[in-house]
Every structure is written in structure tokens, then in C-alpha cells.
Design a protein around this motif. Structure first.
Motif, PDB file in Angstrom:
ATOM      1  N   GLN A  26     -23.564   2.664 -56.918  1.00 31.27           N
ATOM      2  CA  GLN A  26     -23.469   3.646 -55.835  1.00 31.27           C
ATOM      3  C   GLN A  26     -23.666   5.044 -56.414  1.00 31.27           C
ATOM      4  O   GLN A  26     -24.351   5.875 -55.845  1.00 31.27           O
TER       5      GLN A  26
ATOM      6  N   ASP B  58     -25.292  -1.390 -54.217  1.00 33.60           N
ATOM      7  CA  ASP B  58     -24.149  -0.686 -53.635  1.00 33.60           C
ATOM      8  C   ASP B  58     -24.607   0.645 -53.036  1.00 33.60           C
ATOM      9  O   ASP B  58     -24.822   1.613 -53.757  1.00 33.60           O
ATOM     10  N   GLU B  59     -24.758   0.656 -51.744  1.00 35.98           N
ATOM     11  CA  GLU B  59     -25.170   1.864 -51.012  1.00 35.98           C
ATOM     12  C   GLU B  59     -26.408   2.521 -51.606  1.00 35.98           C
ATOM     13  O   GLU B  59     -26.482   3.736 -51.748  1.00 35.98           O
TER      14      GLU B  59
ATOM     15  N   SER C 158     -17.191  -1.280 -53.103  1.00 33.88           N
ATOM     16  CA  SER C 158     -17.607  -0.983 -54.478  1.00 33.88           C
ATOM     17  C   SER C 158     -16.726  -1.704 -55.482  1.00 33.88           C
ATOM     18  O   SER C 158     -17.185  -2.093 -56.565  1.00 33.88           O
TER      19      SER C 158
END
Ligand SMILES: Nc1ncnc2c1ncn2[C@@H]1O[C@H](COP(=O)(O)OP(=O)(O)OP(=O)(O)O)[C@@H](O)[C@H]1O
Ligand SMILES: [Mg+2]
Lengths: 425, 253
Positions: free
Chosen positions: B85, B170-171, B41
Motif C-alpha cells: 500500500q 494492497d490498494e 493491510s
């Protein structure tokens, strides 16, 4: 300051006030109070963050009531906001201006205080409650008296607009008394406009009586010049099943002190206080609110929000008083602040005094900065930093305006605030 | 399109990224995997311009420009998109208003004229279908009270609206159920072209069944310690990270 009052007030206020003999008792009572206590001094608890006496002493040289200034219909026109329809009551340095006002008096009566000389005057905003009220009682020449008729709704809002500009005198004393009879309803808008950039001291008192099952809405804007000093005492008596809502917005001035008092005098009534102070430069705004629950089953709601940039300062003091009789009270208070600079200061203090046992009271205050995470999120979507800040600040501040039920004025406030947030922050 | 050379970054004096090298070309999909706290991240945030991270060494060029010199908003306008995220909830800012402001500021930067309300709405409707996002959601404040899955969907919806050249996810798959995962991946795949590129940060191989990567990189302790093709992800799924950590730790001694 005490000296100023003793020497100058008696000499200047009294001798310059052609109407002194009317309301003689009220004035004498004010004078007694002032002579005994004077204006708030440095150590006075109620005024400790707001040294307004000192401010007056340092900035006001002519301790006389300001005479009428030149005022044209142009001045008025440029200060009416889009979409406004309704009666307009114009004040010129605190003096009622009959020529520029337009008063239909539909469903209400309108007069000068000197004409009606009501006993009620000074009974809601009491001299002994605040020295500036006492000073106003002493100094005002004449004021206005509005009475809304029983069971009637004043369909369009009444716009009270003050134009201020110092001349040989720098003190402006306005006095307003409003009575809303049983089952009546009315909305007021009040705005204070500075006609130039020079210093004046405006010391205003507004008293409102909301009778049984009546409804009052009072929306107020203070966007004065950078030197303006103001003390505003605003007191309301709310009777059985009646409601009253105040929404106050402060955008500019030098030092403004607002005392807002709601007395919930009988059961079933409701008092609401909402406020936004959006300050920059060196503006100092102090909101002292006071709600007094005296009887059971009354509600009060309060939300004040502040955004402070540069070296501005905000003071919020919220008193909630719940008397022993006032069971089943609901009282809520919130004060939230965002500081935009390291030099900005906010002093916030809830003051709850609860003597009844079956009540719901809550209060909370927060002071923080704009959230970096939120700002970054907006920027990461391509929104420029300044614009993003404006969006976030408006998201924070705009909540207050949800409580303005008169759409054109709400729009006007939103517009003013958005302009400010777009350029100054 | 994106070249990262020896990138070092720290937060509050603590080094997090310790020499990242990565080259992403148009049309490619890169997956970045790695254990918790390895810096994935952080890398994404540094690329998007988060100010809290200080770049202490290295270079990043994006479409020939020095990315590190640009403000976060200008990076977005140049075509970098980060799907967060943890998308931020912003009470009081309406989703629609926000997006229209964003789209028009990006368009202005790219020399395109602003979209009027009608055009904007019709584009919005079209893109909403892509990620099967509910109109009701967009009439609320930005992300406020959205479920985890709704937030992720909203990220991809925003991506669809902004048409980036480099998307960093991000995720985006974390916390999604299978249906939502399929919908979100579908959206991403439909936005893919030979001109744009995608970096997906993920812990789970299952995402890579939908969004098939050209390269898989393992980030560990602030460095890319292994790169490979999609088979590497399968291997990681099976064996975990320990063997990679051991290899990396051994190499650094
Ligand atoms: N604001 C911060 N202050 C201090 N340390 C931080 C901060 N943000 C991240 N870190 C640290 O930096 C390291 C890398 O964090 P990062 O969030 O980049 O990891 P990640 O690979 O994305 O992990 P995850 O898989 O859990 O999402 C972690 O050790 C984390 O604790
Ligand atoms: Mg992470």
C-alpha cells in the motif's frame, strides 16, 4: 600515565632514539609539554570516551620504539590493490624503507626529514595541541618530507603504506610532512597494515601545507589487527584559494583515535572531511575533527558515517570554529550512525563555535537502527535477510566513497566494505 | 492454492485479525474491501511474513505448505507477492540492482539458473512496456522521490518481473488517476493466468471494472463478515459500509 611518561619516556624514548639531537628544539618542546601535562588522563574532556592512555598502559609492556621488522616485496605486493599505478612509499614500523619503496619523484621532491630538517616541522601539528603529537615529536627517529613542485600535478597518486609489527619495542612512530606548492596538485593514499595479530601502539603524525590555489586529496584506510592501538594526528594548513579533501575509512583495530585538523587560513579555500567507520567485535574508533575558519569566503563540508555491530564503539566529535573575521563562511557537518546491536555504542558531538555573524552553518547527527520497513520490503521481494541487510548498509555507507576521486582505490574500498557487509553483519 | 483457517493476529498485544477464513484457488481473483482500519493491510502483511505481527491462532497453507513457517523471502520465492500500500523508499539502492538480486535469488530457489546482465535487461525492457514505466525511473534509487502513481506502477512492474503465483495488491489503485489505473490494471490482467491467483484490496469499485473479481469479501473488525460476487462491490459502492457494520455488530452481540 604521567608517571610512565616522566620515567619511561625520558629513559626509553630518548636513550633509544639515535636521532635525538636532530630536531632537538621540537623534541625538547614536546618533552616539556609531556612533562607538564602527561598523556590524557581519565577526566580529560577531549579523551573522555576514549581511554587510550589506560589502553596503552594495560597492553604495552615494552615502551620502546619498534625496530624494523622483516618485510618482503611479497608483503607489499599483496597489499597493492587492483588498478593501482603510482609511487609507493613504504614504512616499516614507522621507518622509511627505501628498498621496497618506488619513488619516481616526478613533479615532487622526496627526502628524509633528517636530510632537510625543515623549520615547518611541528608548525602545523603543534606539540601543545595534543599530547600524542608531543610524544611523537619526542620519539620519532626520522620521517619523510614530500614537496610537490609549484604549478605541477603529480599525475598518479602517491601511496603511503605502513607495515606494523611489534618486536622488542611496541611503539611505532611515523612522521610525515607534505608541502604542496602554489597551484600544485597531488593525491595521497595511506594504508596501515598489521603484519601479525599482536598488539602495537602506532603514534603517527602527518602535517600538510597546502599553498595558494593548490589542491590536495588524502584517502586513508585503517584496517588493522584486533589488538592495534593507534593515535593519529593529522593537521593541514590550507592557504588562499586552496582545497583539501580527506576521506578516511576505519574498518578494524582495538582502539584508534584520529585527530583531523583543517586550518582554513586565507579566503577562498575549501576543506572537506569525509569518513566511514564500519566496526564490529570490540573495535573502538574515535574521530575528532576540527575545522578552523579564520578568513572570509571559505567552505567546509563534513560527512562522517558509522555502522557499528557487536560491542564496537564509535566516537565522533566535530568542531567547527568560525572566527570573527570569517564572514561568508559556509560550514556543513553531518554525522549519521546505524547501530546493529544493542551492545554497540556511539557518542556523537558537534561543537560549533561561531564568532562571525554572516555565516551559513549547519550540522546534524542521527543514530538509529536499520529500518525494519526497508528490510521487509527487500525480503518480500525474495532477497535473503542477510543479503538485504548488506544492501541497506551499503546504501547507507557507500555515500562516503563517492568522494574518492581515484577510481581504483574507491573500488578497493567498496570491495572491502561489501565483503564485510556480506559476512560480518 | 491458499487456504486461511481461523487466522488470528495481533500487533503489540492488540488483536487485529480475529478469525479469518479464506480459500483462494488458481485462476481466481478475490477482492477484499472494508472500512479503514478493518485489518486489510494487516492480513496482507501477515501473509507476506511481516514479523511485527504475531499470529496467535489459525493456519495458512500455500500450495500445500505451511506458509506461516516460512521466512518472508522464502514466501516470495514460493510465489507470494505483496504489492505494498505504501512502497518504501530506499535511497542508495539502485532499482535495477535490487531487482536483479531479487529475480536471481528467486530463480535460485526455484532451481533456475541466474540471469546474466544482458538477459535480465531484455526481460526488464519487455516487462517495462507492460506497465509503461519509464527507464529513467529505474535508473534511480528504489522508489526514491517517485510520485505515488510511479510507486504503484513500480510495484506492478516488480510483480511482472518476479512472476508470482499469488499476488496480493494492497490498494494499488488508491491515488491513481484514470489513465494510470487503466495501465496498472492492464498489467495485472496480462499477468493473470489459470495457474495464478490475485487478491486485490481496494476501497473503490472502479478498479473492479478493470480487474473483475470472482469473489468479493468484506473485512470488518478483523473478520470477513460478508462474501459475495462482484455485485456485492456495486452494492457497497452505492450503500457504503454502515449496513454491513450493523449486521455484523448485531450478529456479534
Ligand atoms: N504497527 C501498529 N501498531 C499498532 N496498531 C496498528 C499497527 N499497524 C496497524 N495497526 C492497527 O491495526 C488496525 C488495522 O490496520 P490495517 O492497516 O490493517 O487496516 P486497513 O484495513 O488496511 O486500513 P486502510 O483501509 O486504512 O488501509 C488499525 O486499527 C490500525 O490502527
Ligand atoms: Mg490498508
Amino acid at each position: 600515565m604521567t608517571t610512565i611518561i616522566k620515567n619511561k619516556a625520558t629513559d626509553l624514548f630518548l636513550e633509544n632514539n639515535p636521532n635525538f639531537s636532530t630536531f632537538e628544539n621540537l623534541r625538547k618542546n614536546g618533552l616539556e609539554f609531556l612533562e607538564a601535562k602527561g598523556l590524557p588522563h581519565l577526566k580529560e574532556e577531549e579523551y573522555k570516551f576514549t581511554q587510550i592512555s589506560k589502553k596503552i598502559e594495560q597492553n604495552i609492556s615494552s615502551f620502546k620504539g619498534a625496530k624494523r621488522s622483516e618485510l618482503t616485496s611479497e608483503n607489499l605486493k599483496s597489499n597493492l590493490f587492483e588498478g593501482f599505478e603510482g609511487d609507493v612509499v613504504v614504512f616499516n614500523n614507522g621507518h622509511f624503507d627505501a628498498e621496497l619503496s618506488s619513488i619516481s619523484a616526478q613533479n615532487y621532491s622526496f627526502s628524509k626529514l633528517s636530510e632537510t630538517q625543515p623549520d615547518l616541522l611541528g608548525q602545523i601539528a603543534k606539540n601543545e595541541k595534543d599530547p600524542f603529537t608531543a610524544l611523537n615529536s619526542l620519539a620519532f627517529e626520522d620521517g619523510i618530507h614530500i614537496s610537490v613542485e609549484k604549478g605541477k600535478k603529480v599525475e598518479k597518486p602517491i601511496f603511503l603504506i605502513h607495515f606494523n609489527k611489534a618486536n622488542e619495542g611496541q611503539i611505532i612512530n611515523s612522521r610525515i610532512l607534505i608541502e604542496i606548492a602554489e597551484n600544485a596538485e597531488v593525491t595521497f593514499i595511506e594504508n596501515t597494515v598489521s603484519l601479525d595479530e599482536e598488539v602495537y601502539f602506532s603514534n603517527a603524525v602527518v602535517e600538510i601545507k597546502v599553498n595558494q590555489n593548490a589542491h590536495g586529496y588524502y584517502y586513508r584506510l585503517q584496517n588493522e589487527n584486533r589488538k592495534a592501538i593507534g593515535a593519529n594526528n593529522f593537521a593541514t594548513d590550507i592557504h588562499r584559494d586552496a582545497t583539501f579533501t580527506s576521506v578516511a575509512t576505519q574498518l578494524q583495530g582495538d582502539m584508534l583515535r584520529n585527530n583531523l585538523t583543517l586550518n582554513l587560513l586565507d579566503s577562498g579555500c575549501e576543506g572537506n572531511m569525509y569518513g566511514l567507520y564500519l566496526l564490529n567485535g570490540k573495535t573502538h574508533v574515535d574521530n575528532h575533527t576540527n575545522v578552523d575558519h579564520t578568513k572570509p569566503h571559505c567552505d567546509s563540508n563534513e560527512l562522517y558515517k558509522g555502522v557499528l555491530a557487536d560491542s564496537s564503539r564509535g566516537v565522533f566529535n566535530g568542531k567547527i570554529f568560525v572566527r570573527q573575521d570569517a564572514q561568508k563562511t559556509n560550514a556543513f557537518q553531518q554525522n549519521n550512525n546505524i547501530l546493529m546491536s544493542e551492545d554497540a555504542i556511539v557518542n556523537t558531538k558537534p561543537q560549533l563555535e561561531i564568532w562571525a555573524d554572516d555565516v551559513k552553518c549547519s550540522h546534524g547527527c542521527t543514530t538509529g537502527q536499520l529500518e525494519d520497513e526497508a528490510l521487509f520490503y527487500l525480503q518480500a521481494r525474495g532477497i535473503g535477510k542477510e543479503h538485504a541487510k548488506g544492501l541497506l548498509l551499503y546504501a547507507f555507507a557507500g555515500e562516503v566513497f563517492e568522494h574518492i576521486a581515484y577510481e581504483p582505490f574507491k573500488e578497493y574500498c567498496i570491495q572491502l566494505v561489501q565483503e564485510r557487509l556480506g559476512s560480518n553483519f | 492454492m491458499l487456504t486461511i483457517k481461523n487466522l488470528h493476529a495481533s500487533i503489540e498485544g492488540t488483536p487485529i485479525l480475529k478469525g479469518i477464513n479464506l480459500e483462494v484457488k488458481p485462476g481466481e481473483v478475490h477482492a477484499i474491501m472494508g472500512p479503514n482500519g478493518s485489518g486489510k493491510s494487516t492480513l496482507a502483511s501477515v501473509l507476506a511474513g511481516r514479523e511485527e505481527y504475531e499470529v496467535t491462532e489459525g493456519e495458512v497453507s500455500f500450495k500445500g505448505k505451511n506458509l506461516l513457517e516460512l521466512s518472508p523471502e522464502d514466501r516470495a520465492r514460493e510465489g507470494v507477492f505483496l504489492a505494498f500500500q505504501y512502497p518504501v523508499e530506499i535511497p542508495g539502492v539502485s532499482s535495477t540492482n535490487f531487482l536483479r538480486t531479487a529475480v536471481n535469488q528467486v530463480r535460485e530457489y526455484r532451481g533456475l539458473e541466474a540471469l546474466d546482465a544482458v538477459k535480465f535487461l531484455s526481460i526488464m525492457k519487455e516487462k517495462m512496456k507492460l506497465v509503461e514505466i519509464d527507464q529513467k525511473l529505474l535508473s534511480r534509487s528504489l522508489n526514491e522521490g517517485f510520485s505515488g502513481g510511479e510507486k504503484k506502477r513500480n510495484e506492478i512492474f516488480q510483480m511482472a518481473m518476479l512472476e508470482p503465483t499469488l499476488s496480493i495488491l494492497d490498494e494499488t489503485d488508491s491515488g491513481l488517476d484514470i489513465d494510470a489505473l487503466r495501465i496498472v490494471s492492464n498489467g495485472v490482467n496480462q499477468l493473470k493466468s489459470s495457474e495464478n491467483a490475485t487478491i486485490v484490496v481496494t476501497h473503490y469499485q472502479r478498479l473492479l471494472d478493470y480487474i473483475v473479481p470472482d469473489f468479493v469479501h468484506v473485512l470488518y473488525n478483523g473478520k470477513i463478515v460478508k462474501s459475495g460476487t462482484k455485485e456485492l462491490a456495486l452494492e457497497l459502492e452505492e450503500k457504503g459500509y454502515d449496513w454491513i457494520k450493523e449486521e455484523a455488530d448485531a450478529a456479534s452481540v
